[in-house]
Design an enzyme around this catalytic site. Structure first.
Site, PDB file in Angstrom:
ATOM      1  N   LYS A 184      60.750  35.529  26.241  1.00  0.00           N
ATOM      2  CA  LYS A 184      60.132  35.635  27.647  1.00  0.00           C
ATOM      3  C   LYS A 184      60.185  33.934  28.725  1.00  0.00           C
ATOM      4  O   LYS A 184      60.960  33.041  27.773  1.00  0.00           O
ATOM      5  CB  LYS A 184      58.279  35.721  27.541  1.00  0.00           C
TER       6      LYS A 184
ATOM      7  N   GLN B 165      55.435  40.206  23.112  1.00  0.00           N
ATOM      8  CA  GLN B 165      56.639  41.682  24.015  1.00  0.00           C
ATOM      9  C   GLN B 165      57.537  41.498  22.956  1.00  0.00           C
ATOM     10  O   GLN B 165      57.890  42.634  22.427  1.00  0.00           O
ATOM     11  CB  GLN B 165      57.613  40.247  24.421  1.00  0.00           C
TER      12      GLN B 165
ATOM     13  N   ASP C   2      58.770  39.969  36.213  1.00  0.00           N
ATOM     14  CA  ASP C   2      57.708  39.877  35.440  1.00  0.00           C
ATOM     15  C   ASP C   2      57.150  39.470  37.013  1.00  0.00           C
ATOM     16  O   ASP C   2      57.361  40.001  38.267  1.00  0.00           O
ATOM     17  CB  ASP C   2      56.907  39.343  34.020  1.00  0.00           C
TER      18      ASP C   2
HETATM   19  P1  NDP Z   1      53.983  41.220  40.933  1.00  0.00           P
HETATM   20  O1  NDP Z   1      54.599  39.693  41.119  1.00  0.00           O
HETATM   21  O2  NDP Z   1      54.261  42.410  42.112  1.00  0.00           O
HETATM   22  O3  NDP Z   1      52.369  41.582  41.130  1.00  0.00           O
HETATM   23  C1  NDP Z   1      51.394  41.038  40.617  1.00  0.00           C
HETATM   24  C2  NDP Z   1      50.061  42.058  41.523  1.00  0.00           C
HETATM   25  O4  NDP Z   1      49.221  41.230  40.520  1.00  0.00           O
HETATM   26  C3  NDP Z   1      49.212  41.267  42.707  1.00  0.00           C
HETATM   27  O5  NDP Z   1      48.711  42.144  43.829  1.00  0.00           O
HETATM   28  C4  NDP Z   1      49.211  39.620  42.364  1.00  0.00           C
HETATM   29  O6  NDP Z   1      48.417  38.960  43.445  1.00  0.00           O
HETATM   30  C5  NDP Z   1      48.106  39.912  41.028  1.00  0.00           C
HETATM   31  N1  NDP Z   1      48.062  38.409  40.697  1.00  0.00           N
HETATM   32  C6  NDP Z   1      48.888  38.307  40.235  1.00  0.00           C
HETATM   33  N2  NDP Z   1      48.635  36.963  39.406  1.00  0.00           N
HETATM   34  C7  NDP Z   1      46.634  36.521  39.380  1.00  0.00           C
HETATM   35  C8  NDP Z   1      46.116  35.898  39.257  1.00  0.00           C
HETATM   36  N3  NDP Z   1      45.823  34.961  38.775  1.00  0.00           N
HETATM   37  N4  NDP Z   1      44.337  36.512  39.470  1.00  0.00           N
HETATM   38  C9  NDP Z   1      44.481  37.314  40.762  1.00  0.00           C
HETATM   39  N5  NDP Z   1      45.499  37.603  40.755  1.00  0.00           N
HETATM   40  C10 NDP Z   1      46.679  38.042  40.234  1.00  0.00           C
HETATM   41  O7  NDP Z   1      53.919  41.367  39.455  1.00  0.00           O
HETATM   42  P2  NDP Z   1      53.764  42.877  38.352  1.00  0.00           P
HETATM   43  O8  NDP Z   1      53.293  43.861  39.322  1.00  0.00           O
HETATM   44  O9  NDP Z   1      55.450  43.151  37.776  1.00  0.00           O
HETATM   45  O10 NDP Z   1      53.425  42.202  36.977  1.00  0.00           O
HETATM   46  C11 NDP Z   1      51.845  42.350  37.234  1.00  0.00           C
HETATM   47  C12 NDP Z   1      51.516  42.181  35.513  1.00  0.00           C
HETATM   48  O11 NDP Z   1      52.191  43.569  34.713  1.00  0.00           O
HETATM   49  C13 NDP Z   1      51.149  41.376  34.773  1.00  0.00           C
HETATM   50  O12 NDP Z   1      50.572  41.220  33.389  1.00  0.00           O
HETATM   51  C14 NDP Z   1      52.936  41.776  33.895  1.00  0.00           C
HETATM   52  O13 NDP Z   1      53.730  40.298  32.731  1.00  0.00           O
HETATM   53  C15 NDP Z   1      52.799  42.437  33.763  1.00  0.00           C
HETATM   54  N6  NDP Z   1      53.793  43.671  33.234  1.00  0.00           N
HETATM   55  C16 NDP Z   1      55.037  43.871  34.620  1.00  0.00           C
HETATM   56  C17 NDP Z   1      56.011  44.351  34.221  1.00  0.00           C
HETATM   57  C18 NDP Z   1      57.274  44.439  34.937  1.00  0.00           C
HETATM   58  O14 NDP Z   1      57.672  45.356  34.439  1.00  0.00           O
HETATM   59  N7  NDP Z   1      57.396  44.571  35.838  1.00  0.00           N
HETATM   60  C19 NDP Z   1      56.158  45.176  32.543  1.00  0.00           C
HETATM   61  C20 NDP Z   1      55.194  45.381  31.702  1.00  0.00           C
HETATM   62  C21 NDP Z   1      53.966  44.177  32.283  1.00  0.00           C
HETATM   63  P3  NDP Z   1      48.426  38.139  44.396  1.00  0.00           P
HETATM   64  O15 NDP Z   1      50.134  38.909  45.490  1.00  0.00           O
HETATM   65  O16 NDP Z   1      47.973  37.571  45.394  1.00  0.00           O
HETATM   66  O17 NDP Z   1      49.649  37.098  43.465  1.00  0.00           O
HETATM   67  O1  2IT Z   2      55.322  42.233  30.209  1.00  0.00           O
HETATM   68  C1  2IT Z   2      57.105  42.957  30.466  1.00  0.00           C
HETATM   69  O2  2IT Z   2      57.202  43.503  29.747  1.00  0.00           O
HETATM   70  C2  2IT Z   2      58.152  42.864  31.377  1.00  0.00           C
HETATM   71  N1  2IT Z   2      57.577  42.267  32.225  1.00  0.00           N
HETATM   72  C3  2IT Z   2      59.460  43.333  31.299  1.00  0.00           C
HETATM   73  C4  2IT Z   2      60.944  42.756  30.619  1.00  0.00           C
HETATM   74  C5  2IT Z   2      61.590  43.428  30.266  1.00  0.00           C
HETATM   75  O3  2IT Z   2      62.173  42.988  29.846  1.00  0.00           O
HETATM   76  O4  2IT Z   2      62.126  44.420  31.259  1.00  0.00           O
END
Ligand code: NDP
Ligand code: 2IT
Length: 448
Positions: free
Chosen positions: A128, A113, A168
């Site tokens: 984080k 981050q 996240d």
């Molecule tokens: P959500 O909780 O909305 O969704 C997570 C998704 O990933 C779900 O489909 C989940 O499936 C799947 N998942 C989680 N853990 C696992 C695992 N161990 N193995 C397989 N699938 C898994 O999270 P986000 O969409 O917000 O986050 C997804 C990724 O994006 C993460 O790596 C996060 O750090 C990254 N990210 C998020 C940001 C944000 O703004 N939200 C910004 C930048 C990066 P299930 O429902 O079965 O658990």
């Molecule tokens: O991994 C990421 O960049 C996030 N989960 C978003 C962090 C934020 O402060 O919006």
């Protein structure tokens, strides 16, 4: 592995101090290896022990979170916040609620981050946090009770000008709302201490869509610059079906591509006609169900147990949007063999280091997470700006700014990689471009 004694020494000391932190060491190794050319040219870094300071978090807090479930039983979880680096602004970064969360995961995400936030060009340091709490199967009341207990500990460490958490994995609008409500109750202050808030209490339009949209803006710009190509007419595979995956699927489709597969942690669905996103949204955002329920509405689609198989599907563009290390060398080989053009990371560190290097070697357009998924935190930065000004921008205005930021991040990454002699080495490009600003700020602020 390492070309310089100094960087090697820093990494070896880190290994000794954090022997069991696999993900943290993986992220640190990737960064340290790729910034070596920059470190070689800047002897002041070694003299001022900048790398030693850069890898060591400014502060790491771990706390107990006790709450009462619907059966009246006391539950105990572990909470974390790492305040990694504040050299360019207040600590900023999401909170993850997932049973796999531990110190290693929080520190890897925090370190990533720091560089990601630097790349956005906005004044945000890196942090984080999260918990091993599992929101799956919990009632709304249980999630509220947990969030209130979590914030009752966290509030003393954060603040609108100190540290601004967001979502996240496992933390979305519902959780941010409960966390914000508890902070306000304790402090009696309505301030922008969290981002990803509801639109009726200080949230920004387009924050929900921002990570997925930003990922596609980055990919589109990368395809244009590096392959004179675009999303138009392409077949896309998106892993995950959470916040990032859903809005990546939406924007890729809007840009003329067909998304044929998505997943959750149990398995993946394949729909040759293109995923119908309204069905996914209903299953995931409203019912909080499982992706295999898609087949109840689209019987022609297929469901496959096990999320990993998704990378065997032939595609032009792969967007891993689930979690760390979900795409390994074997998957990378399958993608390249099937003719993949671009792999851009929506999740944090979804490709293993071997997989990432394989893409670079094979001249795949590779969007490393800290560059490609920075649209989420960038829009969080825009939410902070709106909160400070006490006004709201329109969706179009925020979306336009997001687009400009993603284009700028790609160009910065690409030009830095090109200057090093390999435009495809975006991993080095992103790490060096992000690190340069942090190192410059640290040097200017003296020893701390
Ligand atoms: P959500 O909780 O909305 O969704 C997570 C998704 O990933 C779900 O489909 C989940 O499936 C799947 N998942 C989680 N853990 C696992 C695992 N161990 N193995 C397989 N699938 C898994 O999270 P986000 O969409 O917000 O986050 C997804 C990724 O994006 C993460 O790596 C996060 O750090 C990254 N990210 C998020 C940001 C944000 O703004 N939200 C910004 C930048 C990066 P299930 O429902 O079965 O658990
Ligand atoms: O991994 C990421 O960049 C996030 N989960 C978003 C962090 C934020 O402060 O919006």
């Amino acid at each position: 592995m390492f070309k310089t004694e100094y960087v090697k020494k820093v990494y070896e000391e880190l290994e000794q101090k954090n022997p069991n932190e696999k993900e943290f060491l993986q992220a640190a190794l990737e960064i340290l290896e790729s910034i070596e050319p920059y470190v070689l040219k800047h002897p002041e870094l070694e003299k001022n022990k900048i790398l030693e300071r850069f890898v060591e978090p400014e502060r790491f807090v771990q706390f107990r979170v006790s709450w009462i479930d619907d059966k009246g039983e006391v539950q105990v979880n572990r909470g974390y916040r790492v305040q990694y680096n504040s050299s360019i602004g207040p600590y900023k970064g999401g909170l993850r609620f997932h049973p796999s969360v531990n110190a290693s995961i929080i520190k890897f995400l925090g370190l990533e981050q720091v560089l990601k936030n630097s790349l956005t060009s906005l004044p945000m340091g890196g942090g984080k946090g999260g918990s091993d709490f599992d929101p799956k199967g919990k009632s709304d009341r249980e999630v509220m009770a947990f969030c209130q207990a979590f914030m009752t500990e966290l509030y003393r460490h954060i603040g609108a000008d100190t540290d601004v958490p967001a979502g996240d994995i496992g933390v979305g609008g519902r959780e941010v709302g409960y966390l914000y409500g508890q902070y306000k109750r304790i402090k009696n202050e309505s301030v922008g201490v969290l981002t990803g808030k509801g639109l009726s209490f200080g949230g920004s339009l387009a924050r929900t869509e921002a990570t997925g949209y930003g990922l596609c803006y980055f990919t589109e710009e990368a395809l244009k610059t590096m392959k004179k190509d675009s999303f138009q007419g392409k077949t896309v595979v998106v892993s995950g079906s959470g916040n990032v995956a859903i809005y990546a699927c939406q924007k890729a489709t809007e840009l003329g591509a067909k998304v044929v597969a998505m997943s959750d942690s149990n398995g993946y669905i394949y729909d040759a006609d293109g995923i119908k996103l309204d069905i996914i949204k209903e299953i995931k955002e409203i019912k909080r169900g499982r992706i295999k329920e898609y087949l109840l509405q689209v019987p022609k689609a297929t469901y496959h147990e096990g999320a990993k198989g998704i990378w065997q599907i032939p595609c032009d563009i792969a967007l891993p949007c689930a979690t760390q290390n979900e795409l390994d060398l074997e998957d990378a080989k399958a993608l390249v063999k099937n003719g993949v053009l671009a792999v851009c990371e929506g999740a944090n560190m979804p490709s293993t280091l071997e997989a990432a290097k394989y893409f670079i070697e094979h001249k795949v357009v590779f969007g490393p997470a800290k560059a490609a998924n920075a649209g989420g935190v960038a829009t969080s930065g825009l939410e902070m700006s709106q909160n400070s000004m006490r006004l709201n921008w329109s969706f179009a205005e925020v979306d336009q700014k997001l687009k400009e930021i993603m284009v700028q991040i790609f160009q910065n990454t690409y030009h830095t990689a090109s200057a090093l002699g390999n435009p495809f080495d975006t991993l080095a490009g992103a790490n060096i471009a992000g690190f340069e600003k942090v190192a410059t700020a640290m040097l200017a602020q003296g020893v701390y």
